[in-house]
Design a protein around this motif. Structure first.
Motif, PDB file in Angstrom:
ATOM      1  N   GLY A 288       0.776  -1.226   0.000  1.00  0.00           N
ATOM      2  CA  GLY A 288       0.000   0.000   0.000  1.00  0.00           C
ATOM      3  C   GLY A 288       0.807   1.274   0.000  1.00  0.00           C
ATOM      4  N   GLU A 289       2.138   1.166   0.098  1.00  0.00           N
ATOM      5  CA  GLU A 289       2.964   2.363   0.122  1.00  0.00           C
ATOM      6  C   GLU A 289       3.636   2.566  -1.233  1.00  0.00           C
ATOM      7  OE1 GLU A 289       5.422   3.080   3.446  1.00  0.00           O
ATOM      8  OE2 GLU A 289       4.087   2.081   4.882  1.00  0.00           O
ATOM      9  N   PRO A 290       3.677   3.784  -1.736  1.00  0.00           N
ATOM     10  CA  PRO A 290       4.260   4.038  -3.059  1.00  0.00           C
ATOM     11  C   PRO A 290       5.755   3.781  -3.074  1.00  0.00           C
ATOM     12  CG  PRO A 290       3.695   6.098  -1.961  1.00  0.00           C
ATOM     13  CD  PRO A 290       3.128   5.008  -1.122  1.00  0.00           C
ATOM     14  N   VAL A 291       6.200   3.184  -4.158  1.00  0.00           N
ATOM     15  CA  VAL A 291       7.605   2.813  -4.245  1.00  0.00           C
ATOM     16  C   VAL A 291       8.505   4.041  -4.224  1.00  0.00           C
ATOM     17  CG1 VAL A 291       7.629   2.753  -6.784  1.00  0.00           C
ATOM     18  CG2 VAL A 291       9.255   1.363  -5.500  1.00  0.00           C
ATOM     19  N   ALA A 292       8.027   5.162  -4.738  1.00  0.00           N
ATOM     20  CA  ALA A 292       8.862   6.372  -4.789  1.00  0.00           C
ATOM     21  C   ALA A 292       9.351   6.786  -3.413  1.00  0.00           C
ATOM     22  CB  ALA A 292       8.081   7.508  -5.444  1.00  0.00           C
ATOM     23  N   GLU A 293       8.552   6.520  -2.394  1.00  0.00           N
ATOM     24  CA  GLU A 293       8.941   6.919  -1.034  1.00  0.00           C
ATOM     25  C   GLU A 293      10.030   6.031  -0.443  1.00  0.00           C
ATOM     26  OE1 GLU A 293       5.521   7.258   1.449  1.00  0.00           O
ATOM     27  OE2 GLU A 293       4.504   8.715   0.139  1.00  0.00           O
ATOM     28  N   TRP A 294      10.337   4.928  -1.126  1.00  0.00           N
ATOM     29  CA  TRP A 294      11.330   3.982  -0.606  1.00  0.00           C
ATOM     30  C   TRP A 294      12.557   3.864  -1.510  1.00  0.00           C
ATOM     31  CZ3 TRP A 294      10.822   1.459   4.092  1.00  0.00           C
ATOM     32  CH2 TRP A 294       9.596   1.668   4.741  1.00  0.00           C
ATOM     33  N   ARG A 295      12.565   4.615  -2.613  1.00  0.00           N
ATOM     34  CA  ARG A 295      13.675   4.501  -3.560  1.00  0.00           C
ATOM     35  C   ARG A 295      14.997   4.996  -2.987  1.00  0.00           C
ATOM     36  NH1 ARG A 295      11.279   4.106  -8.848  1.00  0.00           N
ATOM     37  NH2 ARG A 295      10.669   1.914  -8.905  1.00  0.00           N
ATOM     38  N   GLN A 296      14.969   5.793  -1.925  1.00  0.00           N
ATOM     39  CA  GLN A 296      16.230   6.242  -1.331  1.00  0.00           C
ATOM     40  C   GLN A 296      17.025   5.074  -0.746  1.00  0.00           C
ATOM     41  OE1 GLN A 296      13.234   6.861  -0.017  1.00  0.00           O
ATOM     42  NE2 GLN A 296      13.268   6.951   2.235  1.00  0.00           N
ATOM     43  N   HIS A 297      16.358   3.915  -0.581  1.00  0.00           N
ATOM     44  CA  HIS A 297      17.045   2.742  -0.034  1.00  0.00           C
ATOM     45  C   HIS A 297      17.633   1.840  -1.134  1.00  0.00           C
ATOM     46  CE1 HIS A 297      15.441   3.522   3.999  1.00  0.00           C
ATOM     47  NE2 HIS A 297      14.254   3.740   3.429  1.00  0.00           N
ATOM     48  N   THR A 298      17.384   2.179  -2.392  1.00  0.00           N
ATOM     49  CA  THR A 298      17.761   1.279  -3.481  1.00  0.00           C
ATOM     50  C   THR A 298      19.244   0.950  -3.469  1.00  0.00           C
ATOM     51  OG1 THR A 298      15.944   2.008  -4.908  1.00  0.00           O
ATOM     52  CG2 THR A 298      17.862   1.018  -5.986  1.00  0.00           C
ATOM     53  N   LYS A 299      20.088   1.965  -3.403  1.00  0.00           N
ATOM     54  CA  LYS A 299      21.533   1.730  -3.481  1.00  0.00           C
ATOM     55  C   LYS A 299      22.023   0.864  -2.326  1.00  0.00           C
ATOM     56  CE  LYS A 299      26.003   4.028  -3.963  1.00  0.00           C
ATOM     57  NZ  LYS A 299      26.707   5.351  -4.072  1.00  0.00           N
ATOM     58  N   ALA A 300      21.541   1.139  -1.129  1.00  0.00           N
ATOM     59  CA  ALA A 300      21.997   0.375   0.036  1.00  0.00           C
ATOM     60  C   ALA A 300      21.533  -1.074  -0.051  1.00  0.00           C
ATOM     61  CB  ALA A 300      21.475   1.020   1.321  1.00  0.00           C
ATOM     62  N   VAL A 301      20.285  -1.297  -0.469  1.00  0.00           N
ATOM     63  CA  VAL A 301      19.768  -2.664  -0.597  1.00  0.00           C
ATOM     64  C   VAL A 301      20.552  -3.423  -1.657  1.00  0.00           C
ATOM     65  CG1 VAL A 301      17.779  -4.041  -1.320  1.00  0.00           C
ATOM     66  CG2 VAL A 301      17.458  -2.106   0.244  1.00  0.00           C
ATOM     67  N   LYS A 302      20.741  -2.801  -2.802  1.00  0.00           N
ATOM     68  CA  LYS A 302      21.470  -3.455  -3.895  1.00  0.00           C
ATOM     69  C   LYS A 302      22.893  -3.802  -3.472  1.00  0.00           C
ATOM     70  CE  LYS A 302      23.506  -2.443  -8.399  1.00  0.00           C
ATOM     71  NZ  LYS A 302      23.650  -1.447  -9.484  1.00  0.00           N
ATOM     72  N   THR A 303      23.587  -2.857  -2.860  1.00  0.00           N
ATOM     73  CA  THR A 303      24.974  -3.109  -2.464  1.00  0.00           C
ATOM     74  C   THR A 303      25.052  -4.247  -1.457  1.00  0.00           C
ATOM     75  OG1 THR A 303      25.570  -0.795  -2.861  1.00  0.00           O
ATOM     76  CG2 THR A 303      27.022  -2.069  -1.428  1.00  0.00           C
ATOM     77  N   MET A 304      24.162  -4.244  -0.481  1.00  0.00           N
ATOM     78  CA  MET A 304      24.177  -5.309   0.516  1.00  0.00           C
ATOM     79  C   MET A 304      23.952  -6.664  -0.133  1.00  0.00           C
ATOM     80  SD  MET A 304      22.003  -7.523   2.265  1.00  0.00           S
ATOM     81  CE  MET A 304      20.387  -6.764   2.289  1.00  0.00           C
ATOM     82  N   LEU A 305      22.936  -6.768  -0.999  1.00  0.00           N
ATOM     83  CA  LEU A 305      22.608  -8.062  -1.609  1.00  0.00           C
ATOM     84  C   LEU A 305      23.712  -8.530  -2.548  1.00  0.00           C
ATOM     85  CD1 LEU A 305      18.805  -7.526  -2.276  1.00  0.00           C
ATOM     86  CD2 LEU A 305      19.833  -9.072  -0.592  1.00  0.00           C
ATOM     87  N   HIS A 306      24.294  -7.613  -3.311  1.00  0.00           N
ATOM     88  CA  HIS A 306      25.355  -8.005  -4.236  1.00  0.00           C
ATOM     89  C   HIS A 306      26.655  -8.330  -3.499  1.00  0.00           C
ATOM     90  CE1 HIS A 306      23.494  -6.264  -8.200  1.00  0.00           C
ATOM     91  NE2 HIS A 306      22.809  -7.254  -7.675  1.00  0.00           N
ATOM     92  N   ASP A 307      26.942  -7.607  -2.432  1.00  0.00           N
ATOM     93  CA  ASP A 307      28.118  -7.965  -1.622  1.00  0.00           C
ATOM     94  C   ASP A 307      27.967  -9.391  -1.077  1.00  0.00           C
ATOM     95  OD1 ASP A 307      29.320  -5.536  -2.038  1.00  0.00           O
ATOM     96  OD2 ASP A 307      28.930  -4.741  -0.023  1.00  0.00           O
ATOM     97  N   LEU A 308      26.775  -9.728  -0.654  1.00  0.00           N
ATOM     98  CA  LEU A 308      26.534 -11.062  -0.113  1.00  0.00           C
ATOM     99  C   LEU A 308      26.656 -12.117  -1.211  1.00  0.00           C
ATOM    100  CD1 LEU A 308      25.781 -12.754   2.353  1.00  0.00           C
ATOM    101  CD2 LEU A 308      23.364 -12.345   1.815  1.00  0.00           C
ATOM    102  N   VAL A 309      26.155 -11.823  -2.389  1.00  0.00           N
ATOM    103  CA  VAL A 309      26.317 -12.742  -3.523  1.00  0.00           C
ATOM    104  C   VAL A 309      27.789 -13.001  -3.790  1.00  0.00           C
ATOM    105  CG1 VAL A 309      26.078 -12.948  -6.035  1.00  0.00           C
ATOM    106  CG2 VAL A 309      24.137 -12.219  -4.668  1.00  0.00           C
ATOM    107  N   HIS A 310      28.572 -11.921  -3.838  1.00  0.00           N
ATOM    108  CA  HIS A 310      30.000 -12.050  -4.114  1.00  0.00           C
ATOM    109  C   HIS A 310      30.693 -12.852  -3.019  1.00  0.00           C
ATOM    110  CE1 HIS A 310      33.785 -11.012  -5.996  1.00  0.00           C
ATOM    111  NE2 HIS A 310      34.232 -10.502  -4.858  1.00  0.00           N
ATOM    112  N   GLU A 311      30.343 -12.568  -1.766  1.00  0.00           N
ATOM    113  CA  GLU A 311      30.927 -13.302  -0.637  1.00  0.00           C
ATOM    114  C   GLU A 311      30.636 -14.799  -0.732  1.00  0.00           C
ATOM    115  OE1 GLU A 311      29.877 -13.864   4.084  1.00  0.00           O
ATOM    116  OE2 GLU A 311      29.586 -11.865   3.204  1.00  0.00           O
ATOM    117  N   MET A 312      29.447 -15.147  -1.260  1.00  0.00           N
ATOM    118  CA  MET A 312      29.038 -16.543  -1.319  1.00  0.00           C
ATOM    119  C   MET A 312      29.306 -17.174  -2.682  1.00  0.00           C
ATOM    120  SD  MET A 312      25.569 -16.357   1.034  1.00  0.00           S
ATOM    121  CE  MET A 312      25.489 -18.149   1.279  1.00  0.00           C
TER     122      MET A 312
END
Length: 472
Positions: A396-420
């Motif tokens: 129910g919440e618009p994605v635009a209000e959460w896009r400020q987290h995109t870079k941090a989420v992506k970096t965390m997930l990709h760092d974990l992929v690389h680690e594994m």
């Protein structure tokens, strides 16, 4: 080296050399990509009718230092077909090169031009009682040249491999306009460097694929499809192992679906029939292709009986006919559309060693939860280790209000992929979206080799500048 725009003077220089049908109006569809991440621009859009016209175009672009963006069906998800800035490029569409030159059921080969729609290859092969197994949700609009340029994956990689595994030879035009006739139908040809596989997966940065010789396969005598509820991704992997111990390579597809995927369908596409209600936490979609003499229903029942005893499944639905199988597959194939309608904070096409998948899903989910009340829709081709791990805002919440987290989420997930020991690009390619990731996670020697190859084949830097390797 400075590139120049495809301006009116450049377009006029080609008018006497090309069929008038090659010139296209700048329709918006050429300058958009499915996720709406970028808007492109183009000074000239050309749709050549044959390989000679492609050669003429590239020869002129090379001489004038005009950037060229090859364009297939426009279905790519990493921006490889979109040039958002820089000198207005020549957009080279393969849409007129749609000849299916040959389908040979004896050789199990189809020779096709690069603009052929993937689904049309399926139809042509089926007329000869053959199967071309590359299949993905965009099969009705994706073109085989783009599939090869991105080394597309899809749902049948487990059994048949990626696009490069399904290609025997290619015809291609190099950046300076020379034509390479590598359209061999040979299964064995050990005569030097594998140039075919150099261009496949290069995303239009080394040349333009204009035709391909593709592998065909006999249609399995018996086909079975089932959807099963499983307690966890680890149980799903154990079910895959059990199934392969029973039928070996007859497991054609093995897809992991999270319960969130069904809830997203209910939210955005309620007309899609959901096989489980309420949705279990995890499901797997299994496709079998069996030889004559084996009944798919009996085989699936045997697999599920053993899986039940081992507590690997809690429920299972076996398709009773093709229509039911298509319903199961529609659920899987419409999940990306549901994702698009909701709008993701961050989307990921990743791969991991199979044994690391369950731990990745668990660790990633814990870390995402620590960053906020996000929703996660994790699904993908479990059998070959490819996950689409996508993060969304709270319901129910618009994605635009959460896009400020995109870079941090992506970096965390990709760092974990690389680690594994995984990859941040499993089947979609690098395009323009992941050039930073390639530099961050790529082996330095590999990157040096890639740049050397780019310099050797495209010294002017005209081919799809900014894709795969950052433009310099």
């Amino acid at each position: 080296m400075t590139l120049r725009p495809a301006d009116p003077a450049f377009a006029d220089s080609l008018r006497d050399q090309l069929d008038p049908r090659s010139f296209r109006d700048p329709a918006p569809r050429y300058l958009e990509e499915p996720r709406g991440t970028w808007a492109g621009h183009a000074g000239l859009i050309l749709a050549p009718g044959d390989v000679q016209e492609v050669s003429t175009i590239l020869k002129a672009a090379h001489a004038a230092r005009v950037p060229v963006v090859p364009y297939g069906g426009g279905t790519g998800l990493v921006g490889g077909q979109i040039m958002p800035d820089g000198p207005a490029p020549l957009l080279l569409s393969l849409e007129r090169m749609t000849a299916i030159r040959k389908v040979d059921p004896v050789e199990n080969v189809a020779v096709v031009e690069s603009g052929v729609i993937l689904e049309d290859i399926h139809t042509a092969a089926a007329k000869e009682d053959r199967l071309f197994p590359l299949s993905l949700a965009a099969k009705g609009s994706a073109r085989i040249g783009g599939n090869l340029a991105t080394n597309a994956g899809g749902v049948n990689v487990l059994r048949y491999g990626n696009a490069r595994d399904l290609c025997l030879g290619i015809e291609a035009v190099l950046p300076d306009g020379r034509i390479w006739n590598g359209l061999t139908r040979l299964r064995k040809d050990n005569t030097g460097y594998d140039l075919r596989n150099l261009l496949i997966g290069s995303e239009g940065t080394l040349g333009v694929i204009t035709a391909a010789a593709l592998k065909l396969f006999p249609v399995p005598a018996g086909q079975g499809t089932a959807l099963a509820a499983v307690p966890s991704p680890r149980a799903a992997l154990e079910l895959l192992s059990l199934a392969r111990s029973q039928v070996g390579e007859a497991v054609s597809s093995f897809e992991l679906i999270a319960g969130e995927g069904l809830r997203f369908l209910q939210e955005t596409l309620p007309q899609i029939r959901r096989p489980f209600d309420p949705a279990p936490d995890w499901m797997v979609l299994i496709d079998l292709g069996l030889p004559a003499g084996l009944d798919p229903q009996e085989v699936l029942e045997t697999i599920f009986a053993q899986a039940w005893e081992q507590e690997l499944v809690s429920d299972a639905l076996i398709a009773q006919n093709r229509a039911q199988a298509d319903e199961f597959w529609e659920v899987r194939e419409q999940i990306p559309e549901a994702n698009r309608l909701i709008g993701s904070v961050s989307s990921h096409d990743i791969s991991l060693p199979l044994s690391n998948l369950p731990a990745y899903i668990e660790r990633a989910s814990q870390q995402v939860a620590g960053m906020g009340p996000f929703r996660i829709n994790c699904f993908g081709h479990l059998g070959d280790g490819n996950l689409h791990y996508n993060v969304f805002p709270p319901k129910g919440e618009p994605v635009a209000e959460w896009r400020q987290h995109t870079k941090a989420v992506k970096t965390m997930l990709h760092d974990l992929v690389h680690e594994m020991e995984g990859s941040v690009s499993a089947e979609h390619g690098i395009g323009r979206l992941k050039t930073d990731d390639l530099e961050r996670y790529g082996d330095p020697v590999k990157l040096e080799m890639m740049r050397a190859i780019k310099q050797a084949l495209d010294p002017q830097g005209i081919m799809n500048p900014g894709a795969v390797l950052r433009a310099r």
